[in-house]
Motif scaffolding. Structure first.
Motif, PDB file in Angstrom:
ATOM      1  N   ALA A   1       0.933  -0.933   0.310  1.00 47.69           N
ATOM      2  CA  ALA A   1       0.277  -0.001   0.128  1.00 47.69           C
ATOM      3  C   ALA A   1       0.833   1.583  -0.101  1.00 47.69           C
ATOM      4  O   ALA A   1       0.938   2.425  -0.585  1.00 47.69           O
ATOM      5  N   ASP A   2       1.532   1.361   0.344  1.00 47.51           N
ATOM      6  CA  ASP A   2       3.434   2.641   0.901  1.00 47.51           C
ATOM      7  C   ASP A   2       3.043   2.506  -0.662  1.00 47.51           C
ATOM      8  O   ASP A   2       3.678   3.644  -1.192  1.00 47.51           O
ATOM      9  N   ALA A   3       3.816   1.306  -1.232  1.00 44.02           N
ATOM     10  CA  ALA A   3       4.461   1.469  -2.602  1.00 44.02           C
ATOM     11  C   ALA A   3       3.100   2.322  -3.689  1.00 44.02           C
ATOM     12  O   ALA A   3       3.928   2.945  -4.112  1.00 44.02           O
ATOM     13  N   GLN A   4       2.344   1.863  -3.601  1.00 48.49           N
ATOM     14  CA  GLN A   4       1.171   3.226  -4.521  1.00 48.49           C
ATOM     15  C   GLN A   4       0.879   4.511  -3.899  1.00 48.49           C
ATOM     16  O   GLN A   4       0.788   5.713  -4.925  1.00 48.49           O
ATOM     17  N   PHE A   5       1.238   4.600  -2.712  1.00 51.79           N
ATOM     18  CA  PHE A   5       1.194   6.472  -2.207  1.00 51.79           C
ATOM     19  C   PHE A   5       2.722   6.734  -2.966  1.00 51.79           C
ATOM     20  O   PHE A   5       2.535   8.315  -3.123  1.00 51.79           O
ATOM     21  N   ARG A   6       3.139   5.977  -3.170  1.00 54.89           N
ATOM     22  CA  ARG A   6       4.705   6.611  -3.319  1.00 54.89           C
ATOM     23  C   ARG A   6       4.872   7.098  -4.399  1.00 54.89           C
ATOM     24  O   ARG A   6       5.170   7.821  -5.038  1.00 54.89           O
ATOM     25  N   ALA A   7       4.318   6.476  -5.268  1.00 49.94           N
ATOM     26  CA  ALA A   7       4.147   6.341  -6.862  1.00 49.94           C
ATOM     27  C   ALA A   7       3.265   6.901  -7.013  1.00 49.94           C
ATOM     28  O   ALA A   7       3.871   8.432  -8.479  1.00 49.94           O
ATOM     29  N   LEU A   8       2.105   7.317  -5.962  1.00 44.72           N
ATOM     30  CA  LEU A   8       0.752   8.531  -6.945  1.00 44.72           C
ATOM     31  C   LEU A   8       2.146  10.092  -6.887  1.00 44.72           C
ATOM     32  O   LEU A   8       2.006  10.781  -7.356  1.00 44.72           O
ATOM     33  N   PHE A   9       2.454  10.333  -5.423  1.00 47.68           N
ATOM     34  CA  PHE A   9       3.449  11.480  -4.845  1.00 47.68           C
ATOM     35  C   PHE A   9       4.792  11.419  -5.567  1.00 47.68           C
ATOM     36  O   PHE A   9       4.611  12.726  -6.492  1.00 47.68           O
ATOM     37  N   GLN A  10       5.231  10.698  -6.025  1.00 48.06           N
ATOM     38  CA  GLN A  10       6.480  10.976  -7.226  1.00 48.06           C
ATOM     39  C   GLN A  10       5.559  11.264  -8.868  1.00 48.06           C
ATOM     40  O   GLN A  10       5.978  12.249  -9.355  1.00 48.06           O
ATOM     41  N   THR A  11       4.291  10.731  -8.877  1.00 49.33           N
ATOM     42  CA  THR A  11       3.553  11.207 -10.025  1.00 49.33           C
ATOM     43  C   THR A  11       3.904  12.449 -10.317  1.00 49.33           C
ATOM     44  O   THR A  11       3.215  13.698 -10.841  1.00 49.33           O
ATOM     45  N   TRP A  12       2.944  13.047  -9.085  1.00 45.62           N
ATOM     46  CA  TRP A  12       2.168  14.347  -9.147  1.00 45.62           C
ATOM     47  C   TRP A  12       3.821  14.572  -8.784  1.00 45.62           C
ATOM     48  O   TRP A  12       3.486  16.022  -9.209  1.00 45.62           O
ATOM     49  N   LYS A  13       4.750  14.858  -8.261  1.00 45.01           N
ATOM     50  CA  LYS A  13       5.549  15.466  -8.211  1.00 45.01           C
ATOM     51  C   LYS A  13       6.725  16.057  -9.178  1.00 45.01           C
ATOM     52  O   LYS A  13       6.689  17.108  -9.819  1.00 45.01           O
ATOM     53  N   LYS A  14       6.884  15.133  -9.780  1.00 39.43           N
ATOM     54  CA  LYS A  14       6.626  15.316 -11.354  1.00 39.43           C
ATOM     55  C   LYS A  14       5.523  16.313 -12.403  1.00 39.43           C
ATOM     56  O   LYS A  14       6.415  17.034 -13.041  1.00 39.43           O
ATOM     57  N   LEU A  15       4.910  15.843 -11.960  1.00 40.12           N
ATOM     58  CA  LEU A  15       3.809  16.819 -13.166  1.00 40.12           C
ATOM     59  C   LEU A  15       3.526  18.306 -12.379  1.00 40.12           C
ATOM     60  O   LEU A  15       3.725  19.531 -12.807  1.00 40.12           O
ATOM     61  N   ASP A  16       3.552  18.450 -11.246  1.00 42.84           N
ATOM     62  CA  ASP A  16       3.921  19.514 -10.682  1.00 42.84           C
ATOM     63  C   ASP A  16       5.166  20.474 -11.042  1.00 42.84           C
ATOM     64  O   ASP A  16       4.977  21.580 -11.551  1.00 42.84           O
ATOM     65  N   THR A  17       6.131  19.504 -10.915  1.00 42.13           N
ATOM     66  CA  THR A  17       7.253  20.443 -11.860  1.00 42.13           C
ATOM     67  C   THR A  17       7.152  21.243 -12.657  1.00 42.13           C
ATOM     68  O   THR A  17       8.069  22.435 -13.020  1.00 42.13           O
ATOM     69  N   LEU A  18       6.517  19.835 -13.827  1.00 40.60           N
ATOM     70  CA  LEU A  18       6.547  20.292 -15.405  1.00 40.60           C
ATOM     71  C   LEU A  18       5.510  21.441 -15.557  1.00 40.60           C
ATOM     72  O   LEU A  18       6.273  22.498 -16.011  1.00 40.60           O
ATOM     73  N   GLN A  19       4.594  21.157 -14.238  1.00 44.44           N
ATOM     74  CA  GLN A  19       3.125  22.463 -14.281  1.00 44.44           C
ATOM     75  C   GLN A  19       4.298  23.782 -13.687  1.00 44.44           C
ATOM     76  O   GLN A  19       4.079  25.142 -15.150  1.00 44.44           O
ATOM     77  N   ASP A  20       4.643  23.856 -13.215  1.00 42.50           N
ATOM     78  CA  ASP A  20       5.233  24.739 -12.710  1.00 42.50           C
ATOM     79  C   ASP A  20       6.888  25.734 -13.562  1.00 42.50           C
ATOM     80  O   ASP A  20       6.811  26.860 -14.029  1.00 42.50           O
ATOM     81  N   GLY A  21       7.189  24.784 -14.329  1.00 44.23           N
ATOM     82  CA  GLY A  21       8.040  25.145 -15.534  1.00 44.23           C
ATOM     83  C   GLY A  21       7.413  25.715 -16.612  1.00 44.23           C
ATOM     84  O   GLY A  21       7.809  27.124 -17.606  1.00 44.23           O
TER      85      GLY A  21
END
Length: 343
Positions: free
Chosen positions: A164-184
């Motif tokens: 379960a923790d792996a699923q939430f880490r995957a969600l966070f990492q994907t969101w972080k990539k999106l957030d960084t890209l959108q910020d750019g």
């Protein structure tokens, strides 16, 4: 033989007496000791239950906040730190925390769906950047370093928790990539520099208006009367706000990530070097200063020092919502004109 049999029998009687199964009364001290042992055992079990319930409740709350932020697109996601729970304590508290088990299961299901949705948004954002000929890698952070001691799951419950923790880490990492890209993407010019767009001269090779020979034009010319409001097309910092040769009065804005815009032939400059500006902020008034045949705005977009075709950036009033433009053409630095030769 008779003595041996007596000894065995007596030992059995003593054992039963010690176990408290006979009617032989215990001393007061023995009763107190027995009660204290029972109380201590119950207290230990209560502490185990409290520990497990508290850990599980905090985990549910943290995951719920992450899901709410990911699904709504509002707020900032925070990673949920994995906290292993002692298997013996988990077993002792199983009945008490049973209602949380279904909640956590539902959260994992939502985390998977949210990650898939976030991944789709990320791919769409990549496509927007690529549509402008911009390499999305310029907006991506370096891979985060990872490490730590290896700890194998020592029970089925622990294995489920780690999955379960792996699923939430995957969600966070994907969101972080999106957030960084959108910020750019915010640094990409995405609004019109003037309210009414027309063009008298486009980007690329053209006939020079003064010499009549073929020459490279590093931007677009937008006709507008002297004193027309000129706006910053993205957030950034003013690099230059000065007289600059053929540009006349020039404002140059650094938007970060190697992206710049230039606004030339201005009649009046309303910002200063080093000033922070926002997308859509009034920065100048148009004019006909410098190497110019009449009132207009010379507008440029530069990436890593190279002039690029501004037209794809001007196809929509809001790049972050929709971009359907052809690939822009970059111009090698060696063929670009001198910085102060625009008209």
């Amino acid at each position: 033989m008779s003595f041996s049999a007596y000894g065995v029998a007596q030992a059995g009687v003593n054992a039963v007496a010690l176990s408290g199964l006979t009617g032989t009364p215990l001393t007061s001290e023995a009763k107190v000791a027995k009660m204290e042992a029972q109380v201590a055992g119950m207290q230990a079990k209560i502490q185990q239950i409290k520990y497990v319930a508290d850990a599980r409740a905090k985990r549910v709350e943290a995951r719920q906040k992450m899901l709410a932020a990911a699904i709504s697109g509002q707020g900032e996601l925070q990673p949920v730190a994995y906290q292993p729970i002692d298997p013996k304590a988990a077993a002792a508290a199983a009945d008490v925390v049973a209602p949380l088990t279904q909640v956590e299961h539902d959260q994992v299901t939502l985390a998977i769906k949210a990650r898939i949705t976030t991944e789709k948004r990320y791919i769409a954002a990549l496509q927007r950047a690529k549509a402008l000929g911009i390499n999305p890698n310029r907006f991506q952070p370096k891979n985060a370093a990872m490490g730590g001691p290896y700890e194998a799951a020592d029970s089925a419950e622990a294995a489920a928790d780690m999955a379960a923790d792996a699923q939430f880490r995957a969600l966070f990492q994907t969101w972080k990539k999106l957030d960084t890209l959108q910020d750019g993407l915010i640094s990409i010019p995405s609004v019109q520099p003037v309210s009414n767009l027309k063009f008298t001269s486009n980007f690329g090779i053209r006939s020079d208006p003064f010499r009549g020979t073929a020459a490279f034009h590093p931007g677009v010319d937008i006709p507008c009367g002297t004193g027309t409001a000129v706006y910053a097309t993205a957030d950034g910092t003013v690099d230059r706000a000065e007289r600059a040769g053929g540009y006349g009065n020039l404002v140059e804005i650094d938007h970060g990530r190697g992206i710049q815009t230039r606004y030339g032939h201005l009649s009046k400059i309303l910002v200063t070097a080093g000033q922070k500006v926002k997308r859509g902020q009034l920065i100048a008034m148009s004019g006909s200063t410098g190497r110019s045949t009449g009132p207009h705005l010379h507008y440029e977009v530069r990436i890593d020092g190279r002039a690029v075709n501004p037209m794809p950036f001007l196809q929509t009033a809001d790049y972050l919502q929709a971009i359907k433009s052809p690939q822009l053409n970059t111009v090698p630095v060696s063929t670009a004109p001198a910085a102060d030769s625009a008209d």
